[in-house]
Design a protein around this motif. Structure first.
Motif, PDB file in Angstrom:
ATOM      1  N   ASN A 266       0.799  -1.225   0.000  1.00  0.00           N
ATOM      2  CA  ASN A 266       0.000   0.000   0.000  1.00  0.00           C
ATOM      3  C   ASN A 266       0.829   1.271   0.000  1.00  0.00           C
ATOM      4  OD1 ASN A 266      -2.431  -1.405  -0.016  1.00  0.00           O
ATOM      5  ND2 ASN A 266      -2.583  -1.468   2.210  1.00  0.00           N
ATOM      6  N   ASP A 267       2.156   1.147  -0.023  1.00  0.00           N
ATOM      7  CA  ASP A 267       3.000   2.339  -0.020  1.00  0.00           C
ATOM      8  C   ASP A 267       2.755   3.150  -1.287  1.00  0.00           C
ATOM      9  OD1 ASP A 267       5.520   3.689   1.282  1.00  0.00           O
ATOM     10  OD2 ASP A 267       5.967   3.533  -0.856  1.00  0.00           O
ATOM     11  N   ILE A 268       2.353   4.403  -1.135  1.00  0.00           N
ATOM     12  CA  ILE A 268       1.954   5.231  -2.271  1.00  0.00           C
ATOM     13  C   ILE A 268       3.115   5.508  -3.213  1.00  0.00           C
ATOM     14  CG2 ILE A 268       2.296   7.370  -0.945  1.00  0.00           C
ATOM     15  CD1 ILE A 268      -0.309   6.695  -3.745  1.00  0.00           C
ATOM     16  N   GLU A 269       4.312   5.724  -2.673  1.00  0.00           N
ATOM     17  CA  GLU A 269       5.462   6.010  -3.544  1.00  0.00           C
ATOM     18  C   GLU A 269       5.812   4.796  -4.388  1.00  0.00           C
ATOM     19  OE1 GLU A 269       9.792   8.236  -3.229  1.00  0.00           O
ATOM     20  OE2 GLU A 269       9.199   6.869  -1.610  1.00  0.00           O
ATOM     21  N   LEU A 270       5.743   3.600  -3.789  1.00  0.00           N
ATOM     22  CA  LEU A 270       6.035   2.375  -4.526  1.00  0.00           C
ATOM     23  C   LEU A 270       5.009   2.148  -5.634  1.00  0.00           C
ATOM     24  CD1 LEU A 270       7.616  -0.235  -4.936  1.00  0.00           C
ATOM     25  CD2 LEU A 270       6.225  -1.289  -3.134  1.00  0.00           C
ATOM     26  N   LYS A 271       3.742   2.412  -5.335  1.00  0.00           N
ATOM     27  CA  LYS A 271       2.692   2.255  -6.347  1.00  0.00           C
ATOM     28  C   LYS A 271       2.926   3.172  -7.532  1.00  0.00           C
ATOM     29  CE  LYS A 271      -1.186   0.848  -3.378  1.00  0.00           C
ATOM     30  NZ  LYS A 271      -2.528   1.269  -2.875  1.00  0.00           N
ATOM     31  N   ILE A 272       3.244   4.422  -7.253  1.00  0.00           N
ATOM     32  CA  ILE A 272       3.472   5.389  -8.333  1.00  0.00           C
ATOM     33  C   ILE A 272       4.747   5.045  -9.099  1.00  0.00           C
ATOM     34  CG2 ILE A 272       4.024   7.819  -8.797  1.00  0.00           C
ATOM     35  CD1 ILE A 272       2.072   8.569  -6.598  1.00  0.00           C
ATOM     36  N   TYR A 273       5.773   4.602  -8.388  1.00  0.00           N
ATOM     37  CA  TYR A 273       7.028   4.162  -9.018  1.00  0.00           C
ATOM     38  C   TYR A 273       6.751   3.056 -10.026  1.00  0.00           C
ATOM     39  CZ  TYR A 273      11.803   2.127  -9.128  1.00  0.00           C
ATOM     40  OH  TYR A 273      13.028   1.638  -9.505  1.00  0.00           O
ATOM     41  N   LEU A 274       6.002   2.038  -9.599  1.00  0.00           N
ATOM     42  CA  LEU A 274       5.672   0.924 -10.478  1.00  0.00           C
ATOM     43  C   LEU A 274       4.797   1.387 -11.637  1.00  0.00           C
ATOM     44  CD1 LEU A 274       5.676  -2.118 -11.081  1.00  0.00           C
ATOM     45  CD2 LEU A 274       3.716  -2.361  -9.536  1.00  0.00           C
ATOM     46  N   GLY A 275       3.838   2.258 -11.349  1.00  0.00           N
ATOM     47  CA  GLY A 275       2.938   2.754 -12.389  1.00  0.00           C
ATOM     48  C   GLY A 275       3.657   3.553 -13.455  1.00  0.00           C
ATOM     49  N   ILE A 276       4.597   4.405 -13.033  1.00  0.00           N
ATOM     50  CA  ILE A 276       5.361   5.215 -13.989  1.00  0.00           C
ATOM     51  C   ILE A 276       6.236   4.328 -14.862  1.00  0.00           C
ATOM     52  CG2 ILE A 276       7.245   6.888 -14.195  1.00  0.00           C
ATOM     53  CD1 ILE A 276       6.079   8.373 -11.821  1.00  0.00           C
ATOM     54  N   VAL A 277       6.874   3.329 -14.258  1.00  0.00           N
ATOM     55  CA  VAL A 277       7.741   2.419 -15.012  1.00  0.00           C
ATOM     56  C   VAL A 277       6.944   1.682 -16.081  1.00  0.00           C
ATOM     57  CG1 VAL A 277       9.104   0.294 -14.863  1.00  0.00           C
ATOM     58  CG2 VAL A 277       9.475   2.116 -13.206  1.00  0.00           C
ATOM     59  N   ILE A 278       5.805   1.107 -15.693  1.00  0.00           N
ATOM     60  CA  ILE A 278       4.976   0.359 -16.643  1.00  0.00           C
ATOM     61  C   ILE A 278       4.467   1.271 -17.761  1.00  0.00           C
ATOM     62  CG2 ILE A 278       2.810  -0.909 -16.927  1.00  0.00           C
ATOM     63  CD1 ILE A 278       3.240  -2.019 -14.096  1.00  0.00           C
ATOM     64  N   THR A 279       3.971   2.455 -17.393  1.00  0.00           N
ATOM     65  CA  THR A 279       3.441   3.398 -18.387  1.00  0.00           C
ATOM     66  C   THR A 279       4.525   3.846 -19.360  1.00  0.00           C
ATOM     67  OG1 THR A 279       1.812   4.208 -16.773  1.00  0.00           O
ATOM     68  CG2 THR A 279       2.236   5.591 -18.705  1.00  0.00           C
ATOM     69  N   ALA A 280       5.710   4.194 -18.825  1.00  0.00           N
ATOM     70  CA  ALA A 280       6.814   4.645 -19.680  1.00  0.00           C
ATOM     71  C   ALA A 280       7.265   3.546 -20.634  1.00  0.00           C
ATOM     72  CB  ALA A 280       7.983   5.116 -18.812  1.00  0.00           C
ATOM     73  N   ILE A 281       7.324   2.313 -20.144  1.00  0.00           N
ATOM     74  CA  ILE A 281       7.726   1.183 -20.995  1.00  0.00           C
ATOM     75  C   ILE A 281       6.741   0.997 -22.140  1.00  0.00           C
ATOM     76  CG2 ILE A 281       7.951  -1.338 -21.081  1.00  0.00           C
ATOM     77  CD1 ILE A 281       9.168  -1.205 -18.277  1.00  0.00           C
ATOM     78  N   LEU A 282       5.452   1.064 -21.833  1.00  0.00           N
ATOM     79  CA  LEU A 282       4.430   0.881 -22.864  1.00  0.00           C
ATOM     80  C   LEU A 282       4.494   1.985 -23.920  1.00  0.00           C
ATOM     81  CD1 LEU A 282       1.364  -0.231 -20.697  1.00  0.00           C
ATOM     82  CD2 LEU A 282       2.753  -1.658 -22.218  1.00  0.00           C
ATOM     83  N   ILE A 283       4.623   3.239 -23.465  1.00  0.00           N
ATOM     84  CA  ILE A 283       4.682   4.364 -24.401  1.00  0.00           C
ATOM     85  C   ILE A 283       5.882   4.241 -25.327  1.00  0.00           C
ATOM     86  CG2 ILE A 283       5.051   6.858 -24.596  1.00  0.00           C
ATOM     87  CD1 ILE A 283       3.445   7.186 -21.996  1.00  0.00           C
TER      88      ILE A 283
END
Length: 479
Positions: A266-283
């Protein structure tokens, strides 16, 4: 200012650096190459200087916050200057400025290099370059807190001065135990990475040096083509995973050991970290698919580069200078953000963006509801106004230093992309930028003046500005 206690601590830093230098000395004897005299002379100088300073016996044991910040700033400068000695004595560098630049780049885990051909370097020098990443990744003062008996200095102030993020977490009540736990996790993850890289087909030497660079989120490699020089897909996948892991707040790993899985997830920074990585990879994968043989090869390169840049490791498997503008823009964005606070990565840190975003949200809410008393909170905990103010100040200092440094190195009249990304890569401790400082380039063509400016940026970025800026404040030196 408690000068004797400050210099005593710096002396201990130099003595520990001398001990660390025994490892590349051993490597130089094992592999040959004739670089062992460079390490022998450096160790003797370090041991002598460190012992003289460490023998000081301060009567005053008071150690204030400003003293801790001076120790942090001064220690990293001395660590880098003395760490440049093996490079200087080896004779492979053009000037002492180049040696200092390479040393600062190593300890600050930046990974920028002035060398045009690293493959001609002897094994001992190559080992020291990468090992300096590992030393600087977790921090030399954190190591001192972990292994040395107390000298009545304020350990918590030292930890705050060197650790990354708005407010370093105490894993356990005792600071020394916190430092030990952090280094134990750091060491264990490094060992696991070394074993996996060896299984993947890298030599034992390359496994060690590349693991040091990944763990410290540095970027020095043993080939001119960085990790792309190995053309080893399995090793790339392993490094991609571990670059991501070393970009996570180390205090979260302790929660896993305590079986607090919900808190970790539930750590918010970890969630955003993972989300940014996945989004950037897809783009980027979609954007560069036409440049490679199929979507899977594009995914291979995009996932490695995204993880490398956001963790501020700086490794490369391809020349992203040739990517479309959208992909390069995403990478520049990742250079600014960096990864999580409390990790070995650089950059502004995602938690600071979260704090300011939520602070802005609270202020906007007050416009529509003037009587509301909403506060900024992260992971269910209230964030004090002091931390919000310091976070805003951090952003101001970051961009102020960025613009001043850009103006200074622009005197050389290099193109704006190369100049701007060189400063960003230095402040965020990324290493490669775009243009002439891209993944296939280096910093060799910059003048000595520009290298000094960029060296300042690297140390300032690694220490997150305040410990280094304190050294230039006259009030800090008053008794």
């Amino acid at each position: 200012m408690n000068y004797k206690l400050i210099f005593k601590l710096i002396g201990n830093v130099l003595r520990i650096e001398a001990l660390f230098m025994l490892f590349p000395l051993a490597v130089s004897f094992i592999y040959g190459g004739g670089d062992h005299p460079a390490f022998l002379w450096s160790i003797l100088i370090l041991a002598a200087a460190g012992t003289i300073l460490a023998k000081l016996n301060p009567k005053n044991k008071n150690f204030r916050t400003r003293d801790a910040f001076v120790v942090a700033g001064f220690s990293w400068i001395m660590l880098s200057l003395f760490g440049a000695l093996p490079f200087y004595f080896s004779g492979y560098f053009n000037s002492f400025i180049d040696c200092v630049f390479e040393s600062i780049s190593g300890f600050s885990t930046t990974g920028s290099s002035v060398l045009t051909n690293v493959e001609v370097l002897p094994k001992g020098i190559l080992f020291w370059r990468s090992f300096s990443h590992w030393i600087g990744g977790m921090g030399i003062l954190v190591f001192i807190i972990a292994v040395m008996p107390s000298i009545n200095a304020s350990s918590v102030n030292l930890l705050r001065a060197e650790s990354t993020g708005p407010s370093p977490d105490k894993i356990v009540p005792k600071i020394r135990e916190t430092a030990r736990i952090m280094y134990t996790i750091y060491f264990a993850m490094t060992v696991i990475l070394i074993i996996l890289l060896k299984i993947a087909g890298l030599s034992i030497f390359d496994s060690f040096t590349n693991a040091f660079s990944v763990a410290g989120t540095g970027g020095f490699s043993n080939t001119n083509a960085s990790i792309g020089g190995y053309n080893n897909i399995v090793a790339e996948i392993i490094m991609t995973v571990f670059m991501f892991l070393f970009g996570i707040n180390f205090s979260l790993y302790f929660t896993l050991f305590g079986r607090k899985f919900t808190k970790f997830a539930n750590d918010i920074e970890l969630k955003i970290y993972l989300g940014i990585v996945i989004t950037a990879i897809l783009i980027i994968t979609i954007n560069i698919s036409g440049l490679y043989n199929g979507i899977w090869e594009a995914l291979r390169h995009s996932s490695f580069q995204v993880t490398s840049i956001i963790s501020t490791t700086g490794f490369a498997t391809t020349d992203f200078n040739l990517w479309p503008t959208l992909s390069k823009s995403v990478l520049i964005f990742l250079m600014f953000t960096g990864c999580c606070a409390g990790s070995t990565g650089g950059g502004i840190k995602l938690i600071r963006f979260i704090i300011l975003f939520r602070a802005a949200k609270v202020e906007l809410g007050k416009i529509f509801h003037p009587g509301s008393v909403k506060t900024v909170s992260i992971n269910g905990k209230k964030v004090s106004n002091d931390i919000v103010s310091k976070t805003a100040l951090f952003f101001f200092i970051y961009f102020a230093i960025f613009f001043v440094s850009l103006l200074l190195i622009s005197i050389e009249n290099k193109d704006i992309v190369s100049s701007a990304t060189a400063v960003i890569a230095s402040l965020s401790n990324v290493g490669p930028g775009l243009g002439i400082v891209g993944p296939t380039g280096n910093y060799a063509t910059f003048s000595s003046f520009s290298k000094i400016v960029l060296s300042f940026c690297m140390i300032a970025g690694r220490l997150e500005f305040f410990p280094l800026l304190v050294l230039f404040t006259p009030h800090a030196w008053k008794r």
